[in-house]
Design a protein around this motif. Sequence first.
Motif, PDB file in Angstrom:
ATOM      1  N   PRO A 145     -21.295 -43.895 -44.522  1.00 37.02           N
ATOM      2  CA  PRO A 145     -21.300 -44.901 -44.823  1.00 37.02           C
ATOM      3  C   PRO A 145     -22.332 -46.064 -45.309  1.00 37.02           C
ATOM      4  N   ASP A 146     -23.579 -45.346 -45.718  1.00 35.96           N
ATOM      5  CA  ASP A 146     -23.842 -45.562 -46.410  1.00 35.96           C
ATOM      6  C   ASP A 146     -24.125 -44.664 -47.700  1.00 35.96           C
ATOM      7  N   GLN A 174      10.390 -20.089 -35.199  1.00 31.08           N
ATOM      8  CA  GLN A 174      11.594 -19.670 -35.858  1.00 31.08           C
ATOM      9  C   GLN A 174      11.919 -19.863 -37.667  1.00 31.08           C
ATOM     10  N   PRO A 175      12.299 -19.567 -38.884  1.00 31.01           N
ATOM     11  CA  PRO A 175      12.435 -19.831 -39.767  1.00 31.01           C
ATOM     12  C   PRO A 175      13.749 -20.611 -39.639  1.00 31.01           C
ATOM     13  N   GLY A 176      13.748 -21.626 -40.224  1.00 28.13           N
ATOM     14  CA  GLY A 176      15.183 -22.370 -40.491  1.00 28.13           C
ATOM     15  C   GLY A 176      15.985 -23.287 -39.601  1.00 28.13           C
ATOM     16  N   ASP A 177      14.232 -23.845 -38.367  1.00 27.24           N
ATOM     17  CA  ASP A 177      14.370 -25.305 -37.123  1.00 27.24           C
ATOM     18  C   ASP A 177      13.850 -25.580 -38.108  1.00 27.24           C
ATOM     19  N   THR A 178      13.420 -26.470 -37.136  1.00 25.42           N
ATOM     20  CA  THR A 178      13.085 -27.473 -37.757  1.00 25.42           C
ATOM     21  C   THR A 178      11.722 -27.996 -36.321  1.00 25.42           C
ATOM     22  N   LEU A 179      10.835 -28.193 -37.326  1.00 22.94           N
ATOM     23  CA  LEU A 179       9.676 -29.005 -36.068  1.00 22.94           C
ATOM     24  C   LEU A 179       9.561 -30.336 -36.651  1.00 22.94           C
ATOM     25  N   LYS A 180       9.593 -31.012 -34.989  1.00 24.91           N
ATOM     26  CA  LYS A 180       9.838 -32.530 -34.593  1.00 24.91           C
ATOM     27  C   LYS A 180       8.304 -32.761 -34.166  1.00 24.91           C
ATOM     28  N   VAL A 181       7.836 -33.531 -34.784  1.00 25.16           N
ATOM     29  CA  VAL A 181       6.518 -34.148 -34.837  1.00 25.16           C
ATOM     30  C   VAL A 181       6.349 -35.691 -34.573  1.00 25.16           C
ATOM     31  N   GLU A 182       6.116 -35.726 -33.252  1.00 25.92           N
ATOM     32  CA  GLU A 182       6.169 -37.281 -33.045  1.00 25.92           C
ATOM     33  C   GLU A 182       4.721 -37.950 -33.016  1.00 25.92           C
ATOM     34  N   VAL A 183       4.824 -38.744 -33.578  1.00 27.08           N
ATOM     35  CA  VAL A 183       3.255 -39.329 -33.678  1.00 27.08           C
ATOM     36  C   VAL A 183       2.615 -40.645 -32.363  1.00 27.08           C
ATOM     37  N   LEU A 184       1.889 -40.049 -31.467  1.00 26.12           N
ATOM     38  CA  LEU A 184       1.640 -41.000 -30.196  1.00 26.12           C
ATOM     39  C   LEU A 184       0.731 -42.121 -30.571  1.00 26.12           C
ATOM     40  N   SER A 185      -0.559 -41.788 -31.181  1.00 28.36           N
ATOM     41  CA  SER A 185      -1.408 -42.330 -31.576  1.00 28.36           C
ATOM     42  C   SER A 185      -2.227 -41.884 -32.593  1.00 28.36           C
ATOM     43  N   ILE A 186      -2.915 -42.921 -32.637  1.00 31.78           N
ATOM     44  CA  ILE A 186      -3.738 -42.603 -34.773  1.00 31.78           C
ATOM     45  C   ILE A 186      -5.305 -43.894 -34.253  1.00 31.78           C
ATOM     46  N   GLU A 187      -6.343 -43.606 -34.241  1.00 31.33           N
ATOM     47  CA  GLU A 187      -7.578 -44.255 -33.912  1.00 31.33           C
ATOM     48  C   GLU A 187      -8.172 -44.048 -34.866  1.00 31.33           C
ATOM     49  N   THR A 188      -9.032 -44.973 -35.887  1.00 32.53           N
ATOM     50  CA  THR A 188      -9.587 -45.075 -37.482  1.00 32.53           C
ATOM     51  C   THR A 188     -11.127 -45.116 -36.289  1.00 32.53           C
ATOM     52  N   ALA A 189     -11.983 -44.099 -37.256  1.00 31.17           N
ATOM     53  CA  ALA A 189     -13.414 -44.941 -37.543  1.00 31.17           C
ATOM     54  C   ALA A 189     -13.392 -46.560 -37.308  1.00 31.17           C
ATOM     55  N   ASP A 190     -14.907 -46.799 -36.960  1.00 29.15           N
ATOM     56  CA  ASP A 190     -14.836 -48.070 -37.900  1.00 29.15           C
ATOM     57  C   ASP A 190     -15.701 -48.441 -39.484  1.00 29.15           C
ATOM     58  N   TRP A 191     -15.030 -47.552 -40.078  1.00 26.12           N
ATOM     59  CA  TRP A 191     -15.373 -47.426 -41.209  1.00 26.12           C
ATOM     60  C   TRP A 191     -15.043 -46.660 -42.500  1.00 26.12           C
ATOM     61  N   GLY A 192     -14.402 -47.212 -43.658  1.00 27.25           N
ATOM     62  CA  GLY A 192     -14.229 -46.336 -44.070  1.00 27.25           C
ATOM     63  C   GLY A 192     -14.355 -46.285 -45.698  1.00 27.25           C
ATOM     64  N   TRP A 193     -13.472 -45.744 -46.519  1.00 24.86           N
ATOM     65  CA  TRP A 193     -13.939 -45.619 -48.206  1.00 24.86           C
ATOM     66  C   TRP A 193     -13.012 -45.960 -49.152  1.00 24.86           C
ATOM     67  N   THR A 194     -13.189 -46.701 -50.705  1.00 23.49           N
ATOM     68  CA  THR A 194     -11.604 -46.029 -50.860  1.00 23.49           C
ATOM     69  C   THR A 194     -12.265 -45.622 -52.452  1.00 23.49           C
ATOM     70  N   ALA A 195     -12.396 -45.084 -53.591  1.00 23.26           N
ATOM     71  CA  ALA A 195     -13.191 -44.538 -54.908  1.00 23.26           C
ATOM     72  C   ALA A 195     -12.362 -44.579 -55.547  1.00 23.26           C
ATOM     73  N   CYS A 196     -12.526 -44.876 -56.861  1.00 24.46           N
ATOM     74  CA  CYS A 196     -11.921 -44.487 -58.703  1.00 24.46           C
ATOM     75  C   CYS A 196     -13.177 -42.835 -58.714  1.00 24.46           C
ATOM     76  N   ILE A 197     -12.010 -42.362 -58.913  1.00 21.58           N
ATOM     77  CA  ILE A 197     -13.314 -40.858 -58.878  1.00 21.58           C
ATOM     78  C   ILE A 197     -11.760 -40.595 -60.140  1.00 21.58           C
ATOM     79  N   ILE A 241     -16.639 -48.902 -49.918  1.00 23.83           N
ATOM     80  CA  ILE A 241     -17.188 -48.968 -48.381  1.00 23.83           C
ATOM     81  C   ILE A 241     -16.482 -50.467 -47.461  1.00 23.83           C
ATOM     82  N   TRP A 242     -15.813 -49.926 -46.627  1.00 19.94           N
ATOM     83  CA  TRP A 242     -15.025 -51.321 -45.753  1.00 19.94           C
ATOM     84  C   TRP A 242     -16.126 -51.091 -44.197  1.00 19.94           C
TER      85      TRP A 242
END
Length: 314
Positions: A45-46, A73-96, A113-114
């Motif tokens: 954050p700083d 097993q190979p050939g099966d499908t993995l089902k992924v249910e997104v139950l919840s997502i919580e962020t921190a209280d800050w974030g960043w965006t950069a031109c790299i 810095i957001w």
Amino acid sequence: MSIHSVARHQSHLAWDNNIQPILRVKSGDTVKFDCLDASNGQITPDATVASVASLVFSNVDQVNGPIFVEGAQPGDTLKVEVLSIETADWGWTACIPGFGLLSDEFPEPALKIWKLNKKGGYTYFNEEKDIKILLCPFAGEMGVVRKERGPFSTIPPYNTGGNIDTKHITAGSTLYLPIEVEGALFSMGDGHAAQGDGASLGTAIETPIVAELRFSVVKDRPYTRTPHFKTPPVNVSNEEYYCTTGVEPDLREASRAALRHMIQYLGQEYGLDPVEAYMLCSVAGDLRIHEVVDMPNYLVGLMMPSSIFSQQKS
């Protein structure tokens, strides 16, 4: 069903079927992931723009896992249910430097810095100009390992997932991944607080996340050969968009042109400097393919939602 946890330090930097699983779960179990941001803790954050210039790129986009799902097993499908997502209280965006759709035109590093207002569900891009971005958390990296011997970089997407950077796979969504090895060996990371379709700068609002996912093995989806997903119900709003377009015989060049034109528009109409406008396009603007059949040219649009601006333009 059981609930398991994966800590921040339980991560790796490549897709590789030789990496041993850190956890074994049953089909139907839930796993709680605690993930660092995509910089792997290099940006804080700083942080200043010097942090971007000194970024060790080989250490970014780490993923937490892998998770062995019993019965997969190979050939099966993995089902992924997104139950919840919580962020921190800050974030960043950069031109790299060297990264992004217009990297040749923006060679200098830049960093924003957001402060994320999680309770209100928004963050200010520019409070003085009242430009506000709604938060829509998701994980950019979700995938299983490939059958081919690795290691494979975590930077691109693959048919088995990886850095799919798809903003629509939010809480309430379901992701389907083709399984190529026993146990699937799932990993995830690269938390985002918000992103436009295309992530044109190469970074979104990057942030640490805590996510809960439920895994199930599905045996009757032979058509799942690349990532598929189902979104939660979409709230239809009265959103308006301003769209700039690129018309070129090459799809990437058409995308670059649409982005370039939106940067110019934002500068003229809202007084944003080019780097600011580039960042705003990445976190809020959606790159869309509008026309692919009338050769020799493609038409790509960059759609910017008008609701993020308090001052509307005619």
